[in-house]
Design a protein around this motif. Structure first.
Motif, PDB file in Angstrom:
ATOM      1  N   TYR A  60      -9.094   4.918   6.598  1.00  0.00           N
ATOM      2  CA  TYR A  60      -8.312   4.294   7.666  1.00  0.00           C
ATOM      3  C   TYR A  60      -9.094   4.474   8.961  1.00  0.00           C
ATOM      4  O   TYR A  60      -9.561   5.576   9.268  1.00  0.00           O
ATOM      5  N   SER A  88      -7.034  -0.328   7.411  1.00  0.00           N
ATOM      6  CA  SER A  88      -7.361   0.464   6.237  1.00  0.00           C
ATOM      7  C   SER A  88      -8.204  -0.380   5.302  1.00  0.00           C
ATOM      8  O   SER A  88      -7.986  -1.591   5.165  1.00  0.00           O
ATOM      9  N   GLU A 103      -3.477  -3.258  10.791  1.00  0.00           N
ATOM     10  CA  GLU A 103      -2.285  -2.855  11.544  1.00  0.00           C
ATOM     11  C   GLU A 103      -2.283  -3.425  12.957  1.00  0.00           C
ATOM     12  O   GLU A 103      -1.269  -3.951  13.424  1.00  0.00           O
ATOM     13  N   ASN A 142       3.894  -4.914   4.138  1.00  0.00           N
ATOM     14  CA  ASN A 142       4.331  -3.783   4.944  1.00  0.00           C
ATOM     15  C   ASN A 142       3.144  -2.834   5.042  1.00  0.00           C
ATOM     16  O   ASN A 142       2.797  -2.152   4.074  1.00  0.00           O
ATOM     17  N   THR A 143       2.480  -2.798   6.179  1.00  0.00           N
ATOM     18  CA  THR A 143       1.222  -2.066   6.290  1.00  0.00           C
ATOM     19  C   THR A 143       1.389  -0.575   6.011  1.00  0.00           C
ATOM     20  O   THR A 143       0.462   0.074   5.533  1.00  0.00           O
ATOM     21  N   ARG A 144       2.567  -0.024   6.281  1.00  0.00           N
ATOM     22  CA  ARG A 144       2.763   1.407   6.067  1.00  0.00           C
ATOM     23  C   ARG A 144       2.579   1.794   4.602  1.00  0.00           C
ATOM     24  O   ARG A 144       2.158   2.912   4.300  1.00  0.00           O
ATOM     25  N   THR A 147      -1.162   2.373   4.381  1.00  0.00           N
ATOM     26  CA  THR A 147      -1.859   3.261   5.322  1.00  0.00           C
ATOM     27  C   THR A 147      -1.247   4.657   5.413  1.00  0.00           C
ATOM     28  O   THR A 147      -1.856   5.549   5.994  1.00  0.00           O
ATOM     29  N   ALA A 148      -0.057   4.847   4.836  1.00  0.00           N
ATOM     30  CA  ALA A 148       0.633   6.136   4.979  1.00  0.00           C
ATOM     31  C   ALA A 148      -0.050   7.262   4.214  1.00  0.00           C
ATOM     32  O   ALA A 148       0.270   8.432   4.435  1.00  0.00           O
ATOM     33  N   LYS A 151      -1.265  10.297   6.020  1.00  0.00           N
ATOM     34  CA  LYS A 151      -0.289  11.312   6.419  1.00  0.00           C
ATOM     35  C   LYS A 151       0.248  12.065   5.205  1.00  0.00           C
ATOM     36  O   LYS A 151       1.237  12.785   5.302  1.00  0.00           O
ATOM     37  N   SER A 155       2.603   5.441  -1.533  1.00  0.00           N
ATOM     38  CA  SER A 155       3.617   4.523  -2.031  1.00  0.00           C
ATOM     39  C   SER A 155       3.094   3.805  -3.265  1.00  0.00           C
ATOM     40  O   SER A 155       2.085   3.101  -3.197  1.00  0.00           O
ATOM     41  N   THR A 190       7.573   7.012  -4.423  1.00  0.00           N
ATOM     42  CA  THR A 190       6.821   7.488  -3.265  1.00  0.00           C
ATOM     43  C   THR A 190       6.529   8.976  -3.419  1.00  0.00           C
ATOM     44  O   THR A 190       7.413   9.750  -3.787  1.00  0.00           O
TER      45      THR A 190
END
Length: 232
Positions: A60, A88, A103, A142-144, A147-148, A151, A155, A190
């Motif tokens: 990312y 990402s 994003e 849904n970019t999250r 890219t999540a 963190k 997903s 998730t």
């Protein structure tokens, strides 16, 4: 680590160890989160004569803006050209596609050396590039969900067990094997801070599979004591 590249210029390789996500600040001030087992490399002219780098794996990018010197990321057959943006990129050698999710800002996608083929990605878009055919498909996502991982959140959405096992390998630094009978079973869940054992128990509840550990390898096989979901 530093070593000479093909033309003799020293270059830097940064590798994220298995099971870890590494945060790197580049010489130009850009920030990169490197997923487990992934590598970025750039030569020592980076940030003052060029901003060229190569990615193998997943990263990312939060790119520092420089109008005169765009960041160019070579992603295993696809080139991503950036001024200042957040995106990402997933460019694993063993996979048939390269995925780029944007994003913020904009990026230009093109195969290296082919100026006739270019696409400017917009925020919220996923560009999926087939390495063999050079076919590019664009979808809104849904970019999250993409890219999540930086963190610690992964997903899984309607993915076959074969792909899920690959993602678990990177997350937990654990070798998996998948039996032919179960490789197409699909999963949606998730992962946050759960242990690998908890995730495996969940997968065994979702589908008729069982996980068997032999030495350092966990193998997913069919659990014949359970019926298929589609059985009458």
């Amino acid at each position: 680590c530093q070593q000479p590249d093909r033309v003799g210029k020293p270059h830097t390789n940064i590798i994220a160890q298995g099971g870890q996500v590494s945060r790197i600040v580049l010489p130009d001030g850009s920030i990169v989160w490197l997923n487990a087992g992934s590598t970025i490399s750039y030569n020592n002219e980076f940030s003052y004569l060029n901003r060229d780098m190569t990615l193998i794996g997943e990263a990312y990018f939060d790119v520092a803006r420089d109008e005169t010197l765009p960041l160019i990321v070579n992603c295993n057959g696809l080139q991503v050209k950036v001024l200042g943006t957040k995106f990402s990129a997933s460019a694993y050698v063993e996979e048939t596609t390269v995925d780029v999710v944007l994003e913020e800002g904009s990026v230009v996608l093109s195969p290296p050396g082919d100026e006739s083929f270019q696409y400017r990605l917009q925020p919220g878009e996923l560009g999926r590039f087939k390495k063999e055919t050079h076919q590019l498909t664009i979808t809104h996502v849904n970019t999250r969900a993409y890219t999540a991982w930086r963190k610690g959140i992964i997903s899984i959405f309607d993915q076959p067990l074969e792909q899920v096992a690959q993602r678990l390998e990177k997350r937990y630094d654990q070798k998996f094997e998948v039996d032919e009978q179960v490789k197409d079973y699909r999963y949606t869940f998730t992962i946050k801070n759960e242990s690998l054992d908890k995730i495996i128990r969940l997968m065994e509840r979702i589908t008729p599979v069982k996980a068997i550990q032999s030495d350092e390898v966990i193998r997913f096989e069919k659990d014949n004591s359970r019926k298929e979901v589609t059985d009458k």
